[in-house]
Design a protein around this motif. Sequence first.
Motif, PDB file in Angstrom:
ATOM      1  N   TYR A 154      64.934  70.834  84.265  1.00 51.50           N
ATOM      2  CA  TYR A 154      66.258  70.782  83.647  1.00 51.50           C
ATOM      3  C   TYR A 154      67.254  70.062  84.559  1.00 51.50           C
ATOM      4  O   TYR A 154      68.022  69.209  84.104  1.00 51.50           O
ATOM      5  N   GLU A 155      67.239  70.397  85.847  1.00 52.58           N
ATOM      6  CA  GLU A 155      68.177  69.758  86.771  1.00 52.58           C
ATOM      7  C   GLU A 155      67.846  68.281  86.960  1.00 52.58           C
ATOM      8  O   GLU A 155      68.747  67.450  87.103  1.00 52.58           O
ATOM      9  N   ASP A 162      72.702  56.188  87.251  1.00 57.92           N
ATOM     10  CA  ASP A 162      73.792  55.751  88.127  1.00 57.92           C
ATOM     11  C   ASP A 162      73.808  56.556  89.423  1.00 57.92           C
ATOM     12  O   ASP A 162      74.089  56.011  90.500  1.00 57.92           O
ATOM     13  N   GLU A 163      73.507  57.858  89.338  1.00 55.87           N
ATOM     14  CA  GLU A 163      73.458  58.681  90.548  1.00 55.87           C
ATOM     15  C   GLU A 163      72.312  58.247  91.456  1.00 55.87           C
ATOM     16  O   GLU A 163      72.448  58.228  92.684  1.00 55.87           O
ATOM     17  N   ILE A 164      71.173  57.915  90.853  1.00 55.58           N
ATOM     18  CA  ILE A 164      70.036  57.445  91.643  1.00 55.58           C
ATOM     19  C   ILE A 164      70.385  56.136  92.343  1.00 55.58           C
ATOM     20  O   ILE A 164      70.116  55.955  93.537  1.00 55.58           O
ATOM     21  N   LYS A 165      71.015  55.230  91.605  1.00 52.71           N
ATOM     22  CA  LYS A 165      71.394  53.943  92.191  1.00 52.71           C
ATOM     23  C   LYS A 165      72.411  54.137  93.306  1.00 52.71           C
ATOM     24  O   LYS A 165      72.325  53.490  94.364  1.00 52.71           O
ATOM     25  N   GLU A 166      73.368  55.028  93.097  1.00 48.56           N
ATOM     26  CA  GLU A 166      74.376  55.291  94.125  1.00 48.56           C
ATOM     27  C   GLU A 166      73.725  55.850  95.390  1.00 48.56           C
ATOM     28  O   GLU A 166      74.084  55.472  96.511  1.00 48.56           O
ATOM     29  N   TYR A 167      72.757  56.763  95.213  1.00 45.50           N
ATOM     30  CA  TYR A 167      72.052  57.315  96.372  1.00 45.50           C
ATOM     31  C   TYR A 167      71.350  56.201  97.138  1.00 45.50           C
ATOM     32  O   TYR A 167      71.415  56.141  98.371  1.00 45.50           O
ATOM     33  N   PHE A 168      70.672  55.317  96.409  1.00 48.45           N
ATOM     34  CA  PHE A 168      69.983  54.210  97.072  1.00 48.45           C
ATOM     35  C   PHE A 168      70.967  53.323  97.821  1.00 48.45           C
ATOM     36  O   PHE A 168      70.720  52.937  98.972  1.00 48.45           O
ATOM     37  N   GLU A 169      72.083  52.993  97.184  1.00 44.46           N
ATOM     38  CA  GLU A 169      73.056  52.100  97.813  1.00 44.46           C
ATOM     39  C   GLU A 169      73.693  52.729  99.043  1.00 44.46           C
ATOM     40  O   GLU A 169      74.122  52.021  99.960  1.00 44.46           O
ATOM     41  N   LEU A 299      68.134  64.848  94.359  1.00 43.97           N
ATOM     42  CA  LEU A 299      69.447  65.121  93.778  1.00 43.97           C
ATOM     43  C   LEU A 299      69.417  66.385  92.925  1.00 43.97           C
ATOM     44  O   LEU A 299      70.393  67.148  92.895  1.00 43.97           O
ATOM     45  N   ALA A 300      68.298  66.627  92.235  1.00 48.90           N
ATOM     46  CA  ALA A 300      68.170  67.853  91.445  1.00 48.90           C
ATOM     47  C   ALA A 300      68.187  69.077  92.353  1.00 48.90           C
ATOM     48  O   ALA A 300      68.858  70.078  92.067  1.00 48.90           O
ATOM     49  N   ALA A 301      67.450  69.004  93.466  1.00 50.93           N
ATOM     50  CA  ALA A 301      67.465  70.107  94.427  1.00 50.93           C
ATOM     51  C   ALA A 301      68.869  70.313  94.980  1.00 50.93           C
ATOM     52  O   ALA A 301      69.302  71.444  95.215  1.00 50.93           O
ATOM     53  N   GLY A 302      69.588  69.199  95.175  1.00 50.17           N
ATOM     54  CA  GLY A 302      70.960  69.301  95.658  1.00 50.17           C
ATOM     55  C   GLY A 302      71.871  70.010  94.673  1.00 50.17           C
ATOM     56  O   GLY A 302      72.781  70.751  95.068  1.00 50.17           O
ATOM     57  N   LYS A 303      71.636  69.799  93.379  1.00 48.52           N
ATOM     58  CA  LYS A 303      72.448  70.478  92.365  1.00 48.52           C
ATOM     59  C   LYS A 303      72.205  71.988  92.397  1.00 48.52           C
ATOM     60  O   LYS A 303      73.138  72.787  92.235  1.00 48.52           O
ATOM     61  N   ILE A 304      70.953  72.385  92.602  1.00 39.30           N
ATOM     62  CA  ILE A 304      70.647  73.810  92.723  1.00 39.30           C
ATOM     63  C   ILE A 304      71.278  74.372  93.991  1.00 39.30           C
ATOM     64  O   ILE A 304      71.826  75.479  94.007  1.00 39.30           O
TER      65      ILE A 304
END
Length: 363
Positions: A154-155, A162-169, A299-304
């Motif tokens: 779910y997370e 966009d969040e994935i791209k931002e993390y990469f950048e 990022l999902a783990a970060g949301k948790i």
Amino acid sequence: MPSRNNKAWRTIVVSMTAVLTLSIFTACGKENNTEPEVDNSKVVVKYTGGEITEKEFELEQRIIALMSPAYAQFLEMDEFKEYLARQSVTYEYLFAKADDAAKEAAQKQVDDQIAQYKTGMGGESQFQSYLEQSNLTEEDLRNYMHRIMTVSEYEKNQVSDDEIKEYFEDNPTDFTRVTVRHVLIQFTDAEGNERTPQDALKLANEVKSKLEAGEDFAAIAKEYSEDPGSKETGGLYENRRAGDWVPEFKEKALSLELNTISDPVETSYGYHVMKVEARQEITYDTMPDEDKEDIRNELAAGKIDEFMQNELNDIIESMDLPKSENSGEQGGNQGTEGPEGQGDQGQPAEGTPEDTTDSNNGE
């Protein structure tokens, strides 16, 4: 996983470690189709929308002890029990909020994983006996896995491209692919005796001199290196993400001129003498799907993790856990890191330069 910030007992670590280490088992058991027993045990945690009984909490602890034996010693600590209870509330609460799509996807993952165990591990009787020793059933494991995997799924679905791209950048060099050889000289010798930093550096410089004189790197690594993850492969880490390594090793892997011998590089493991054989920069458009999926998982783990830090205290209404004998006064909210002084769960096996553990290659 690309993260370089691996906290002890980080959110999802205990639970996902338990799920993943199912692979140590020899087989999987039969489903328990009997009627569930009535649970009249004491309620130990109340939270908005639910509760956890003493019996349910004991079951959680048995699963953790069985799946991840390294945590068994911590189950005698009241501080760790509190963290485990807080994590249990997190997954119960978020599971109730997950949509049907996440639950269905997680159920398929559970079914597939159980099927793989049954196909590859040689029958059910030995596993049934193994479970019975811990008073567990396959249904217990399935329910546990389904809850954890549902929340994770779910997370992950909430993470945008966009969040994935931002993390990469924000972390582009973490995904640069590097092929490197190294020889590690630790601060302890093969017999476990401590070396002074001066002695370790002296030996590392001897290794460097031999390599600069033209001796074969693979042969020198097999003779001198104390890194169990690469010693037998001649010190080789091939086509690895730079972000998987501790900062000092990563920095040198990214900056060292190709096919030259480095000065000894000091990390928490000792001194490394390195040679970079290849290096390839990655753009977002050329990044492998597996890297994007790793970012999504991170990022999902970060949301948790953020949920546990920012929202969990407002959801828990009461907590009255059974105390361990001789544990002393260890209470207090632990947020997402758990008790201090327990080390870093993401720490790699001793002697490796990697910043995250890869259970598939022994590093």
